[in-house]
Design a protein around this motif. Structure first.
Motif, PDB file in Angstrom:
ATOM      1  N   PRO A   1       1.744  -5.188   3.246  1.00 19.09           N
ATOM      2  CA  PRO A   1       1.469  -3.802   2.837  1.00 19.09           C
ATOM      3  C   PRO A   1       0.515  -3.736   1.661  1.00 19.09           C
ATOM      4  O   PRO A   1       0.420  -4.682   0.864  1.00 19.09           O
ATOM      5  CB  PRO A   1       2.864  -3.286   2.431  1.00 19.09           C
ATOM      6  N   LYS A   2      -0.177  -2.625   1.536  1.00 19.71           N
ATOM      7  CA  LYS A   2      -1.041  -2.414   0.380  1.00 19.71           C
ATOM      8  C   LYS A   2      -0.237  -1.963  -0.839  1.00 19.71           C
ATOM      9  O   LYS A   2      -0.707  -2.072  -1.965  1.00 19.71           O
ATOM     10  CB  LYS A   2      -2.110  -1.363   0.709  1.00 19.71           C
ATOM     11  N   ALA A   3       0.952  -1.459  -0.588  1.00 22.00           N
ATOM     12  CA  ALA A   3       1.795  -0.954  -1.672  1.00 22.00           C
ATOM     13  C   ALA A   3       2.111  -2.062  -2.673  1.00 22.00           C
ATOM     14  O   ALA A   3       2.100  -3.245  -2.347  1.00 22.00           O
ATOM     15  CB  ALA A   3       3.087  -0.376  -1.100  1.00 22.00           C
ATOM     16  N   THR A   4       2.405  -1.672  -3.904  1.00 24.37           N
ATOM     17  CA  THR A   4       2.528  -2.638  -4.992  1.00 24.37           C
ATOM     18  C   THR A   4       3.952  -2.812  -5.517  1.00 24.37           C
ATOM     19  O   THR A   4       4.171  -3.607  -6.423  1.00 24.37           O
ATOM     20  CB  THR A   4       1.621  -2.226  -6.156  1.00 24.37           C
ATOM     21  N   ILE A   5       4.909  -2.077  -4.991  1.00 22.46           N
ATOM     22  CA  ILE A   5       6.314  -2.249  -5.384  1.00 22.46           C
ATOM     23  C   ILE A   5       7.117  -2.599  -4.144  1.00 22.46           C
ATOM     24  O   ILE A   5       7.042  -1.913  -3.129  1.00 22.46           O
ATOM     25  CB  ILE A   5       6.877  -0.976  -6.049  1.00 22.46           C
ATOM     26  N   ASN A   6       7.874  -3.687  -4.232  1.00 26.33           N
ATOM     27  CA  ASN A   6       8.669  -4.203  -3.109  1.00 26.33           C
ATOM     28  C   ASN A   6       7.803  -4.674  -1.940  1.00 26.33           C
ATOM     29  O   ASN A   6       8.279  -4.763  -0.808  1.00 26.33           O
ATOM     30  CB  ASN A   6       9.668  -3.156  -2.609  1.00 26.33           C
ATOM     31  N   GLU A   7       6.524  -5.003  -2.207  1.00 23.93           N
ATOM     32  CA  GLU A   7       5.685  -5.504  -1.121  1.00 23.93           C
ATOM     33  C   GLU A   7       6.171  -6.874  -0.663  1.00 23.93           C
ATOM     34  O   GLU A   7       6.055  -7.222   0.524  1.00 23.93           O
ATOM     35  CB  GLU A   7       4.214  -5.562  -1.553  1.00 23.93           C
ATOM     36  N   ASP A   8       6.753  -7.655  -1.590  1.00 23.25           N
ATOM     37  CA  ASP A   8       7.328  -8.955  -1.222  1.00 23.25           C
ATOM     38  C   ASP A   8       8.441  -8.771  -0.193  1.00 23.25           C
ATOM     39  O   ASP A   8       8.580  -9.547   0.747  1.00 23.25           O
ATOM     40  CB  ASP A   8       7.932  -9.653  -2.444  1.00 23.25           C
ATOM     41  N   TYR A   9       9.238  -7.741  -0.414  1.00 19.25           N
ATOM     42  CA  TYR A   9      10.391  -7.449   0.432  1.00 19.25           C
ATOM     43  C   TYR A   9       9.971  -7.267   1.890  1.00 19.25           C
ATOM     44  O   TYR A   9      10.611  -7.791   2.809  1.00 19.25           O
ATOM     45  CB  TYR A   9      11.066  -6.190  -0.111  1.00 19.25           C
ATOM     46  N   VAL A  10       8.880  -6.553   2.103  1.00 19.09           N
ATOM     47  CA  VAL A  10       8.385  -6.296   3.455  1.00 19.09           C
ATOM     48  C   VAL A  10       8.018  -7.599   4.166  1.00 19.09           C
ATOM     49  O   VAL A  10       8.351  -7.813   5.324  1.00 19.09           O
ATOM     50  CB  VAL A  10       7.173  -5.340   3.424  1.00 19.09           C
TER      51      VAL A  10
END
Length: 304
Positions: free
Chosen positions: A172-181
């Motif tokens: 994901p491009k998102a920056t919070i919890n992207e590791d989780y994905v």
């Protein structure tokens, strides 16, 4: 010839912390390394520091890009890496000298594609003692997922990966919890990993970090976006882990709805989260993985 291991370090304005991080990588007992710095649009002296270190260590490779966030920086590092195995280190953390050697030994011993160790969290000026041993084991699907949904193994760091595991994985491009994905996808596909039950990765707390820096922003909504993506991922697969993902999505909803309050700037996100809670209301009430306190907050926020 030993297998090449690529260590990928996303860097953004890390001039205060990057030298201890890089030094810990350079001191690895496993020598066949490629060290990749992804300069993610830094505006401080980070790039210059990396360039100076590159003159001294030919294993260092620097990739420059506009600021796109850690997730996209890691993805670029994966694309550029030449190693058979990949490790990720955050630019303000440090690793033990035998970090790569022990993780790779565990992968070879247990014939897995991923190995993980514990992480130790402490202030940057502390030097906690670590007891290591040679005992490694397999984490099977059941234990791996239960620990994952208890907030273990969420991040990229603290692990060694065969490069091929990232084929077809969505970043994901998102920056919070992207590791989780990313971890949700990896652990769904690779259901067991080698495990070292002692810390080799130091997650450093810096004295200038403050809880006051958590001002509500659009960036914070990434947490909801990523948690909801994972919920839909498990729902589509009909996974037995769906109730765990549902509970974590609900936790984020309640936290963020409470933070948003009557702030109209985040009205669309608030409405999305309220819709999720309403549509899954009875399921969430019966969900054994959602604590009672969160259920009470959910009811209050929906019916106040």
């Amino acid at each position: 010839m030993k297998d090449l291991v690529s260590i990928i370090v996303p860097i953004y304005n890390a001039e205060k912390y990057i030298i201890p991080c890089i030094s810990s990588i350079q001191r690895q007992t496993y020598l066949n390394l490629e060290i990749i710095f992804i300069n993610d649009g830094s505006t401080d002296n980070s790039l210059n520091i990396c360039q100076q270190l590159q003159l001294q260590d030919k294993r260092i490779k620097i990739i420059n890009q506009e600021n796109k966030g850690a997730s996209i920086a890691r993805l670029e590092g994966i694309k550029q890496a030449k190693g058979k195995y990949l490790a990720f280190v955050d630019s303000d953390d440090i690793i033990e000298p035998d970090y790569i050697e022990l993780l790779l030994t565990a992968i070879e011993k247990h014939q897995t594609l991923i190995a993980a160790c514990n992480m130790i969290k402490h202030y940057e000026n502390e030097s906690p003692s670590i007891t290591k041993n040679e005992n490694t084991r397999i984490l099977d699907e059941e234990e791996l997922h239960k620990r994952f949904f208890n907030y273990d193994f969420w991040g990229f760091p603290g692990k060694l990966y065969h490069k091929n595991v990232f084929k077809g994985i969505y970043f994901p491009k998102a920056t919070i919890n992207e590791d989780y994905v990313v971890m949700v996808q990896l652990f769904d596909k690779y259901k067991q990993i080698a495990y070292l039950d002692f810390p080799l990765y130091h997650y450093l707390i810096h004295h200038n970090e403050s809880l006051s820096n958590t001002r509500l922003s659009l960036k914070m909504m990434d947490e909801w976006i990523n948690k909801y993506w994972c919920y839909k991922f498990y729902q589509k697969k009909g996974s037995k882990w769906l109730s765990y993902a549902e509970a974590q999505a609900a936790e984020s909803c309640c936290k963020l709805i409470n933070a948003i309050g009557n702030n109209n700037e985040f009205h669309t996100f608030k409405k999305e989260m309220q819709t999720f809670l309403k549509q899954n209301f009875f399921s969430l009430l019966l969900n054994p993985h959602l604590i009672k306190g969160i259920k009470c907050i959910m009811i209050y926020r929906l019916f106040q």
